[in-house]
Design an enzyme around this catalytic site. Structure first.
Site, mmCIF file in Angstrom:
data_model
loop_
_atom_site.group_PDB
_atom_site.id
_atom_site.type_symbol
_atom_site.label_atom_id
_atom_site.label_comp_id
_atom_site.label_asym_id
_atom_site.label_seq_id
_atom_site.Cartn_x
_atom_site.Cartn_y
_atom_site.Cartn_z
ATOM 1 N N GLU A 1 39.013 68.358 10.454
ATOM 2 C CA GLU A 1 40.358 68.809 10.360
ATOM 3 C C GLU A 1 40.894 69.857 11.401
ATOM 4 O O GLU A 1 41.860 69.648 12.099
ATOM 5 C CB GLU A 1 40.438 69.527 8.936
ATOM 6 N N HIS B 47 58.462 48.021 -1.743
ATOM 7 C CA HIS B 47 58.577 47.333 -0.443
ATOM 8 C C HIS B 47 59.914 48.138 0.298
ATOM 9 O O HIS B 47 60.808 48.238 -0.533
ATOM 10 C CB HIS B 47 58.752 45.980 -0.146
ATOM 11 N N LYS C 7 45.396 76.394 6.266
ATOM 12 C CA LYS C 7 44.967 75.082 7.039
ATOM 13 C C LYS C 7 45.843 73.861 6.971
ATOM 14 O O LYS C 7 46.327 73.437 7.940
ATOM 15 C CB LYS C 7 43.476 74.729 6.682
ATOM 16 N N TYR D 87 34.575 68.007 6.434
ATOM 17 C CA TYR D 87 35.896 67.961 6.420
ATOM 18 C C TYR D 87 36.498 68.936 7.206
ATOM 19 O O TYR D 87 37.646 68.856 7.928
ATOM 20 C CB TYR D 87 36.267 67.712 5.138
ATOM 21 N N GLU E 74 52.227 50.019 -1.165
ATOM 22 C CA GLU E 74 52.369 48.697 -1.917
ATOM 23 C C GLU E 74 51.082 48.044 -1.317
ATOM 24 O O GLU E 74 50.971 47.079 -2.112
ATOM 25 C CB GLU E 74 53.732 47.946 -1.209
ATOM 26 N N CYS F 264 42.360 76.421 2.435
ATOM 27 C CA CYS F 264 43.178 75.070 2.437
ATOM 28 C C CYS F 264 44.557 75.455 2.657
ATOM 29 O O CYS F 264 45.435 74.443 3.069
ATOM 30 C CB CYS F 264 42.954 74.172 0.982
ATOM 31 N N CYS G 53 40.738 79.491 -0.595
ATOM 32 C CA CYS G 53 41.812 78.686 -0.498
ATOM 33 C C CYS G 53 43.155 79.265 -0.068
ATOM 34 O O CYS G 53 43.818 78.704 0.844
ATOM 35 C CB CYS G 53 42.015 77.831 -1.955
#
Length: 449
Positions: free
Chosen positions: A183, A438, A51, A179, A443, A48, A43
């Site tokens: 990516e 909002h 990346k 993934y 939302e 991760c 990682c």
């Protein structure tokens, strides 16, 4: 009473091994951790963290184009230095590596910068031939990229090498459609490469909600990423000019400058000596463990990707914490693998937690699905036709939310809060009763119909 060098010997100083080592030492155990590469594991060093930094860099390609619609004068074209980004990312990796190392040292964990292999239920051998003994051994050695067995596979790279390239390839073929493949497809495309994604099956991101991954496929193709399906690798030939000729089943050969394999990851158990202690592996080479992370050898435990349960950093960390608290902290703990959120940092990103629509229909029968398909406000002003899609999957009888899936800007940041709601068993009525914030994209979660 046998005398051991350590109470706990950990193989691998990645996210899981580091957490287990630190917490066990904090509980009073004498701990050593052997790491053959660098503290931090996949990682931090080659996964991760670097990346995600490349993903941030890649997003500027679109953001700078969009900025003109918001009144900013941006040179066109903008110049980009891969070398500067790469070097800055690697510097950040060095910093985190140092922080991980310091944390272990602060907790008086012995860091042994060597490979260690198991030689018995309570013993390991280091690369220099030294033998060490421990009352318990924890295997946290992670996994490695799988490479297809095809002629010329040695001409390809994996995600490990992608962080160290001298330049962005003009043409890159990425093998796989999970993934990692999606990516890096987004990253290299935004940096100016022509990207081809080749997959041996007909779908991308197996395991994610079908509508969400179909939306990513449509957007990716609209951006210019090329996809080849039913395209098993047959071979790679290096040409005289240095280019690579790739032969694929059911497709004409393609000429590219770089081939990257992103075809899954395999547990790092080969040559680890686990058979000497009677540790059983599954058909993928992963260590078989129970809920308490104990292997078939009572003194040997395993956590993280080497067990191939859920290959995610936060899961490995939870497993390391649970192991240390259970064995050394007097606090029996097991990891709950339900409702683990996941994200793909593609362009745009997607994320999900809980059951997909298909999984819910198989498991529950009666299902209600709510959705919101919209153009984010920023995309509207920027003249971008890219649409976001949010889905909420509910138990048709009780209204309980069993899954939330989304694609669009910033959805990995939104899904974390969604995971809390799904884990807590909230209903669609609970969402409906919450006032919207909002204007925001989030939302839409309380406005779905």
């Amino acid at each position: 009473m046998p005398q051991y060098d350590y109470d706990l010997f950990v193989l691998g100083a990645g996210s899981g091994g580091t957490r287990a080592s630190r917490v066990a030492a904090a509980h009073g155990a004498r701990v050593a951790v052997a790491e053959e590469y660098r503290v931090g594991g996949t990682c931090v060093i080659r996964g991760c963290v670097p990346k995600k930094l490349l993903v941030y860099g890649a997003h500027f390609a679109e953001d700078l184009r969009d900025a003109q619609h918001f009144g900013w004068d941006v040179p066109s074209p903008c110049s980009f230095s891969w070398q500067r980004l790469r070097d800055n990312v690697l510097k950040e990796v060095d910093r985190i590596n140092g922080a991980y190392t310091q944390t272990l040292e602060t907790h008086k964990v012995d860091i042994i910068p060597q490979r260690a292999v198991v030689t018995g239920p309570n013993s390991v051998r280091l690369a220099d031939g030294t033998e060490k003994t421990a009352e318990r051994i924890l295997v946290a050695v992670g996994a490695h990229p799988a490479i297809p067995e095809c002629p010329g596979h040695e001409h390809g790279i994996t995600s490990n090498e992608a962080f160290h390239l001298d330049a962005v390839p003009k043409r890159i073929l990425i093998a796989g459609a999970g993934y990692i493949a999606n990516e890096f497809a987004g990253i290299f495309h935004q940096f100016g490469a022509h990207v081809i994604l080749a997959n041996r099956s007909q779908e991308i991101l197996r395991g994610y909600d079908a509508q969400i991954r179909d939306r990513l496929l449509q957007i990716s193709m609209m951006k210019g990423i090329e996809f080849k399906f039913d395209a098993a690798f047959q071979g790679i030939e290096k040409l005289e000019d240095g280019c690579l000729k790739v032969s694929l089943a059911n497709h004409d050969p393609v000429i590219v400058d770089c081939v990257m394999f992103a075809t899954g990851r395999r547990p790092n158990t080969e040559g680890l000596g686990l058979e000497s202690a009677g540790v059983e592996l599954d058909e993928m080479g992963a260590i078989k463990v129970g809920d308490d992370n104990r292997s078939t050898c009572p003194s040997i435990y395993a956590i993280g990707d080497v067990t191939n349960r859920i290959q995610l950093t936060p899961v490995a960390i939870r497993e390391g914490q649970a192991f240390a608290d259970t064995v050394y902290g007097g606090k029996p703990t097991t990891v709950d693998y339900e409702c683990v959120p996941a994200a793909v940092f593609s362009h745009p990103p997607l994320a999900g937690v809980g059951l997909t629509e298909a999984q819910a229909r198989r498991k529950l029968g009666s299902v209600k699905v709510y959705s919101s398909d919209f153009r984010p406000m920023k995309n509207v002003l920027a003249g971008r036709n890219e649409r976001a899609l949010y889905k909420m999957v509910c138990d048709g009888d009780t209204g309980r939310v069993v899954g939330i899936h989304m694609i669009g800007p910033d959805v990995p940041e939104i899904i974390q809060a969604c995971a809390v709601a799904v884990k807590a068993g909230l209903t669609k009525a609970d969402f409906d009763a919450t006032v919207a914030l909002h204007p925001s994209m989030a939302e839409e979660l309380v406005l779905m119909r």
